[in-house]
Design an enzyme around this catalytic site. Structure first.
Site, PDB file in Angstrom:
ATOM      1  N   GLU A 187      77.358 -21.367 -31.827  1.00 26.36           N
ATOM      2  CA  GLU A 187      77.104 -22.358 -30.770  1.00 26.36           C
ATOM      3  C   GLU A 187      75.979 -21.944 -29.812  1.00 26.36           C
ATOM      4  O   GLU A 187      76.089 -22.149 -28.599  1.00 26.36           O
ATOM      5  CB  GLU A 187      78.398 -22.594 -29.963  1.00 26.36           C
TER       6      GLU A 187
HETATM    7  C1  ACM Z   1      83.843 -20.659 -32.429  1.00 29.34           C
HETATM    8  O1  ACM Z   1      84.971 -21.200 -32.422  1.00 29.34           O
HETATM    9  N1  ACM Z   1      82.899 -21.074 -31.599  1.00 29.34           N
HETATM   10  C2  ACM Z   1      83.533 -19.592 -33.352  1.00 29.34           C
END
Ligand code: ACM
Length: 544
Positions: free
Chosen positions: A353
């Protein structure tokens, strides 16, 4: 040393003291369980001699029934073969476990010969390595219980099998306690079987971490992934960059106090895990999920300005400045200290992310960090986004969301840790009535958590591509050990079985019955588990 490292469930005594159902747990329940496992009459004697009826999770590879019984008495001795310090230590762990289950205080002794009647015998034999690094053979005969393995780790795993055959909080007595005779041959299906805990969104004390590690040990898991840094907090002391914890460790989600582990505390956690044959996998998430670091050191920001500490739960807004050299000096310093404290082979660099990182900067960043991790003798693990980097057949990628990335990793020869959020995230709610947790990936009931197979989960990814399974617990909504337990139990047992038991031996209908029979054991251990309606919880289980 042994007493220190091999305390089981350090929090149990205090927790039990406050339990209104103490009387039921310590008095009535053990009687009921003992009568079902041990000789309280002819009918029960029959049950007690059927090893195949032992209620084991994970289910072993094979059980041969011999239809008789070993009677454990207070005169028994735990013999370990040879003078090995390590086996003596495991023997003491076993003795402590037997003491808390039966009240018996069995001595641990070395021997060069097969011991006489009525004893336990723990033996490491090279030729028993047919069961692999963690496999074991448990032979229960009328006159002797012998646990063979090719390694001490195998002995440790086998002891967990015996644990599940012991009475639950029996009153102090001289026994005899009965183990049904027969042979268990056992070994894990996957070499990596883990769970993660996010200590950044909410911070947890060392004692809570040790209890979490005990949970993993009891179900034969072998990897503890600790998510040590994120936007909300930096949790591991780095001596060269002290403000990471002095400032970046000060708070947590919701604005509470936060905290961090000193290097000595981290080393203590690592040792506690190591003594249970559990590898600690430390994660420093980067280049995103870094607000706590960015708030602590302005020079890590592209604009040179430190942001405020963050106590919310959004993601994807922070990034280390990938175009500054100081960023890589920082990472090298952090990995240097972390690698020196971490005996296991892995350093996890997150990589998920990173929406605030420029697209063209992300891959060069991951490739460079991979080089830093490898320079320190470790293998990099990254979340599935890192599959886009330059990987090879030594690389490890953790699937959480994007199956195309997982396939890309496999095409490059990498191995996968399977943590699909919609199956394996323990912070996902059980159903729409669950008060804790989130549901952005799925509601994960106990059957759904169990009913999948890492080797067939995705087309194009087979067993050979899978290093193992890991169940992460993110802690946006989870603030203390009771809440951890509620989200983890009982799903953890299912993940442990998926990782250990061959797929052809796994079956929800049979599993849910075995799980239901764990109720008394979980309650006696003071575990606040979710009482799913899908599971036939054992009658007489003590209600909260
Ligand atoms: C995640 O759940 N961002 C690895």
């Amino acid at each position: 040393m042994a007493a220190y490292y091999f305390r089981t469930f350090p929090a149990k005594t205090d927790r039990m003291r406050h339990n209104k159902t103490n009387f039921l747990i310590t008095t009535l329940l053990p009687l009921a369980i003992m009568c079902s496992l041990f000789s309280c009459g002819e009918k029960e004697e029959k049950i007690a001699t059927n090893l195949a009826a032992a209620n084991l999770i994970p289910q072993p590879v094979s059980i041969t029934v011999d239809s008789s019984a070993f009677r454990l008495k207070g005169s028994a001795i735990i013999f370990v073969q040879g003078e090995s310090e390590e086996l003596l230590r495991i023997g003491q762990y076993f003795s402590d476990m037997l003491k808390s289950a039966t009240g018996l205080n069995l001595p641990v002794k070395s021997t060069a010969e097969v011991p006489g009647k009525g004893n336990f015998y723990l033996v490491v034999l090279e030729e028993r390595n047919v069961h692999g690094e963690e496999g074991y053979q448990l032979d229960i005969k009328e006159d002797l219980v012998t646990l063979y393995a090719g390694t001490p780790a195998g002995i440790f795993r086998g002891i967990q099998t015996i644990r599940q055959m012991l009475p639950i909080n029996a009153d102090k007595t001289d026994g005899p306690f009965i183990l049904p005779t027969g042979t268990i041959q056992d070994k894990p299906t996957y070499s990596y079987r883990g769970a993660m805990l996010d200590v950044s969104r909410h911070f947890f004390q060392v004692e809570d971490i040790k209890r979490y590690i005990d949970f993993l040990a009891e179900y034969k898991m072998n990897a503890f992934h600790i998510h040590l840094s994120d936007d909300q907090g930096w949790r591991i002391e780095i001596k060269k960059w002290p403000n990471l914890t002095a400032h970046g460790g000060k708070t947590q989600v919701g604005g509470g106090k936060g905290g961090f582990y000193t290097q000595e505390q981290y080393a203590d956690i690592v040792k506690y895990a190591q003594d249970r044959y559990i590898t600690v996998v430390p994660e420093i998430d980067m280049p995103g999920h870094t607000n706590a670091a960015l708030a602590s050191y302005p020079e890590l920001n592209c604009n040179g300005k430190a942001p405020e500490l963050y106590t919310g739960t959004e993601v994807g807004f922070s990034t280390l400045c990938s175009s500054k050299e100081i960023t890589y000096q920082f990472i090298d310093d952090v990995i240097t200290e972390l690698a020196a404290l971490t005996p296991g082979p892995f350093i996890h660099i997150g990589g998920d992310e990173s929406h605030a990182t420029k697209k063209e900067d992300y891959l060069p960043f991951v490739n460079r960090v991979k080089g830093i991790v490898e320079k320190h003798g470790k293998t990099m693990i990254g979340w599935d986004e890192t599959a886009q980097a330059d990987l090879n057949n030594q690389s490890v990628v953790q699937l959480w969301a994007n199956e195309d990335f997982a396939k890309m990793a496999v095409a490059k020869g990498a191995q996968l840790i399977m943590s699909p959020a919609k199956k394996a995230y323990m912070d996902m709610q059980y159903d729409s009535t669950t008060k804790l947790g989130l549901h952005w990936a799925a509601y994960i009931e106990v059957d759904s958590a169990y009913l999948w197979d890492p080797a067939t989960y995705m087309p194009g990814v087979g067993k050979d591509n899978v290093l193992g399974i890991e169940a992460p617990l993110w802690s946006e909504t989870v603030t203390n050990l009771d809440e951890i337990e509620y989200m983890v139990f009982p799903r953890l047992l299912g993940y442990a079985e998926i990782g250990w038991t061959p797929v052809e031996k796994r079956n929800w209908e049979a599993y849910k019955v075995r799980l239901g029979k764990q109720a008394g054991r979980l309650r006696a251990d003071g575990i606040d588990y979710y009482e799913s309606k899908l599971v036939p919880w054992e009658e007489g289980a003590v209600k909260n």
